[in-house]
Scaffold this motif. Structure first.
Motif, PDB file in Angstrom:
ATOM      1  N   ALA A 118       2.718  -0.938   4.442  1.00 30.76           N
ATOM      2  CA  ALA A 118       2.013   0.583   3.974  1.00 30.76           C
ATOM      3  C   ALA A 118       3.377   1.279   4.081  1.00 30.76           C
ATOM      4  O   ALA A 118       4.155   1.292   5.078  1.00 30.76           O
ATOM      5  CB  ALA A 118       1.033   1.026   5.042  1.00 30.76           C
ATOM      6  N   ARG A 119       3.508   2.050   2.859  1.00 32.13           N
ATOM      7  CA  ARG A 119       4.702   2.798   2.784  1.00 32.13           C
ATOM      8  C   ARG A 119       4.329   4.044   2.146  1.00 32.13           C
ATOM      9  O   ARG A 119       3.561   4.212   1.310  1.00 32.13           O
ATOM     10  CB  ARG A 119       5.795   2.272   1.868  1.00 32.13           C
ATOM     11  CG  ARG A 119       6.521   0.923   2.408  1.00 32.13           C
ATOM     12  CD  ARG A 119       7.723   0.983   2.963  1.00 32.13           C
ATOM     13  NE  ARG A 119       8.137  -0.216   3.500  1.00 32.13           N
ATOM     14  CZ  ARG A 119       8.839  -1.213   2.594  1.00 32.13           C
ATOM     15  NH1 ARG A 119       9.393  -0.727   1.457  1.00 32.13           N
ATOM     16  NH2 ARG A 119       9.067  -2.100   3.140  1.00 32.13           N
ATOM     17  N   VAL A 120       5.168   5.202   2.348  1.00 27.30           N
ATOM     18  CA  VAL A 120       5.224   6.451   1.831  1.00 27.30           C
ATOM     19  C   VAL A 120       6.020   6.728   1.041  1.00 27.30           C
ATOM     20  O   VAL A 120       7.625   6.574   1.613  1.00 27.30           O
ATOM     21  CB  VAL A 120       5.140   7.665   3.209  1.00 27.30           C
ATOM     22  CG1 VAL A 120       5.194   9.011   2.186  1.00 27.30           C
ATOM     23  CG2 VAL A 120       3.842   7.624   3.850  1.00 27.30           C
ATOM     24  N   ILE A 121       6.047   6.714  -0.201  1.00 34.43           N
ATOM     25  CA  ILE A 121       6.864   6.777  -1.307  1.00 34.43           C
ATOM     26  C   ILE A 121       6.544   7.798  -2.310  1.00 34.43           C
ATOM     27  O   ILE A 121       5.718   7.349  -3.288  1.00 34.43           O
ATOM     28  CB  ILE A 121       7.411   5.461  -1.974  1.00 34.43           C
ATOM     29  CG1 ILE A 121       7.816   4.559  -0.899  1.00 34.43           C
ATOM     30  CG2 ILE A 121       8.563   5.881  -2.899  1.00 34.43           C
ATOM     31  CD1 ILE A 121       8.137   3.165  -1.593  1.00 34.43           C
ATOM     32  N   SER A 122       7.046   8.993  -2.495  1.00 32.26           N
ATOM     33  CA  SER A 122       6.464   9.878  -3.583  1.00 32.26           C
ATOM     34  C   SER A 122       7.324   9.634  -4.880  1.00 32.26           C
ATOM     35  O   SER A 122       8.357   9.695  -4.800  1.00 32.26           O
ATOM     36  CB  SER A 122       6.849  11.304  -2.869  1.00 32.26           C
ATOM     37  OG  SER A 122       6.521  12.177  -4.018  1.00 32.26           O
ATOM     38  N   ARG A 146       2.154  -9.529  -4.129  1.00 30.80           N
ATOM     39  CA  ARG A 146       1.517  -9.984  -4.997  1.00 30.80           C
ATOM     40  C   ARG A 146       0.592  -8.985  -5.765  1.00 30.80           C
ATOM     41  O   ARG A 146      -0.078  -9.075  -6.931  1.00 30.80           O
ATOM     42  CB  ARG A 146       0.531 -11.010  -4.727  1.00 30.80           C
ATOM     43  CG  ARG A 146       1.204 -12.239  -3.885  1.00 30.80           C
ATOM     44  CD  ARG A 146       1.786 -13.139  -5.080  1.00 30.80           C
ATOM     45  NE  ARG A 146       0.872 -13.787  -5.833  1.00 30.80           N
ATOM     46  CZ  ARG A 146       0.880 -14.772  -6.579  1.00 30.80           C
ATOM     47  NH1 ARG A 146       1.974 -15.465  -6.322  1.00 30.80           N
ATOM     48  NH2 ARG A 146      -0.144 -15.177  -7.429  1.00 30.80           N
ATOM     49  N   GLY A 147       0.395  -7.624  -5.361  1.00 34.25           N
ATOM     50  CA  GLY A 147      -0.029  -6.685  -5.660  1.00 34.25           C
ATOM     51  C   GLY A 147       0.332  -5.468  -5.170  1.00 34.25           C
ATOM     52  O   GLY A 147       0.864  -5.475  -3.990  1.00 34.25           O
ATOM     53  N   ILE A 148       0.164  -4.339  -5.778  1.00 37.85           N
ATOM     54  CA  ILE A 148       0.605  -3.017  -5.305  1.00 37.85           C
ATOM     55  C   ILE A 148      -0.646  -1.864  -5.542  1.00 37.85           C
ATOM     56  O   ILE A 148      -1.196  -1.776  -6.420  1.00 37.85           O
ATOM     57  CB  ILE A 148       1.625  -2.340  -5.603  1.00 37.85           C
ATOM     58  CG1 ILE A 148       2.782  -3.187  -5.340  1.00 37.85           C
ATOM     59  CG2 ILE A 148       1.889  -0.833  -5.399  1.00 37.85           C
ATOM     60  CD1 ILE A 148       4.213  -2.826  -6.192  1.00 37.85           C
ATOM     61  N   CYS A 149      -1.101  -1.629  -4.138  1.00 38.02           N
ATOM     62  CA  CYS A 149      -2.294  -0.509  -4.154  1.00 38.02           C
ATOM     63  C   CYS A 149      -1.771   1.152  -4.028  1.00 38.02           C
ATOM     64  O   CYS A 149      -0.970   1.350  -3.063  1.00 38.02           O
ATOM     65  CB  CYS A 149      -3.394  -0.602  -3.132  1.00 38.02           C
ATOM     66  SG  CYS A 149      -4.642   0.287  -2.795  1.00 38.02           S
ATOM     67  N   VAL A 192       0.844  -1.038   0.028  1.00 44.14           N
ATOM     68  CA  VAL A 192      -0.139   0.081  -0.143  1.00 44.14           C
ATOM     69  C   VAL A 192       0.847   1.167  -0.032  1.00 44.14           C
ATOM     70  O   VAL A 192       1.654   1.594   0.867  1.00 44.14           O
ATOM     71  CB  VAL A 192      -0.960  -0.065   1.258  1.00 44.14           C
ATOM     72  CG1 VAL A 192      -1.659   1.280   1.302  1.00 44.14           C
ATOM     73  CG2 VAL A 192      -1.689  -1.139   1.165  1.00 44.14           C
ATOM     74  N   ILE A 193       0.853   1.919  -1.146  1.00 39.77           N
ATOM     75  CA  ILE A 193       1.918   2.946  -1.455  1.00 39.77           C
ATOM     76  C   ILE A 193       1.062   4.226  -1.430  1.00 39.77           C
ATOM     77  O   ILE A 193       0.191   4.539  -2.149  1.00 39.77           O
ATOM     78  CB  ILE A 193       2.559   2.835  -2.476  1.00 39.77           C
ATOM     79  CG1 ILE A 193       3.357   1.526  -2.622  1.00 39.77           C
ATOM     80  CG2 ILE A 193       3.526   4.092  -2.752  1.00 39.77           C
ATOM     81  CD1 ILE A 193       4.246   1.293  -1.588  1.00 39.77           C
TER      82      ILE A 193
END
Length: 64
Positions: A31-35, A56-59, A4-5
């Motif tokens: 969950a990560r904060v990556i701009s 398996r997926g990125i939101c 979760v980005i």
């Protein structure tokens, strides 16, 4: 596992609902904060390493 980005920590107000759904269905997540705008190489590195970490997926929340 799902990544979760968010582009900034202020996006949590929206993304916390996605995390709640993942938790309700028993889906592991990180969950990560990556701009992508301020940290493009970090975002590219995250995506390149995602499969190796078991994702398996990125939101991703993108706001302009």
């Amino acid at each position: 596992m799902v990544g979760v980005i968010m582009g900034s920590s202020s996006d949590w107000e929206v993304m916390k609902h996605a995390v709640t759904m993942l938790e309700d269905f028993g889906v592991a997540y990180e969950a990560r904060v990556i701009s992508a705008h301020r940290m493009p190489q970090d975002m590219a590195d995250y995506g390149a390493a995602a499969h190796g970490r078991g994702l398996r997926g990125i939101c991703l929340l993108y706001t302009s």
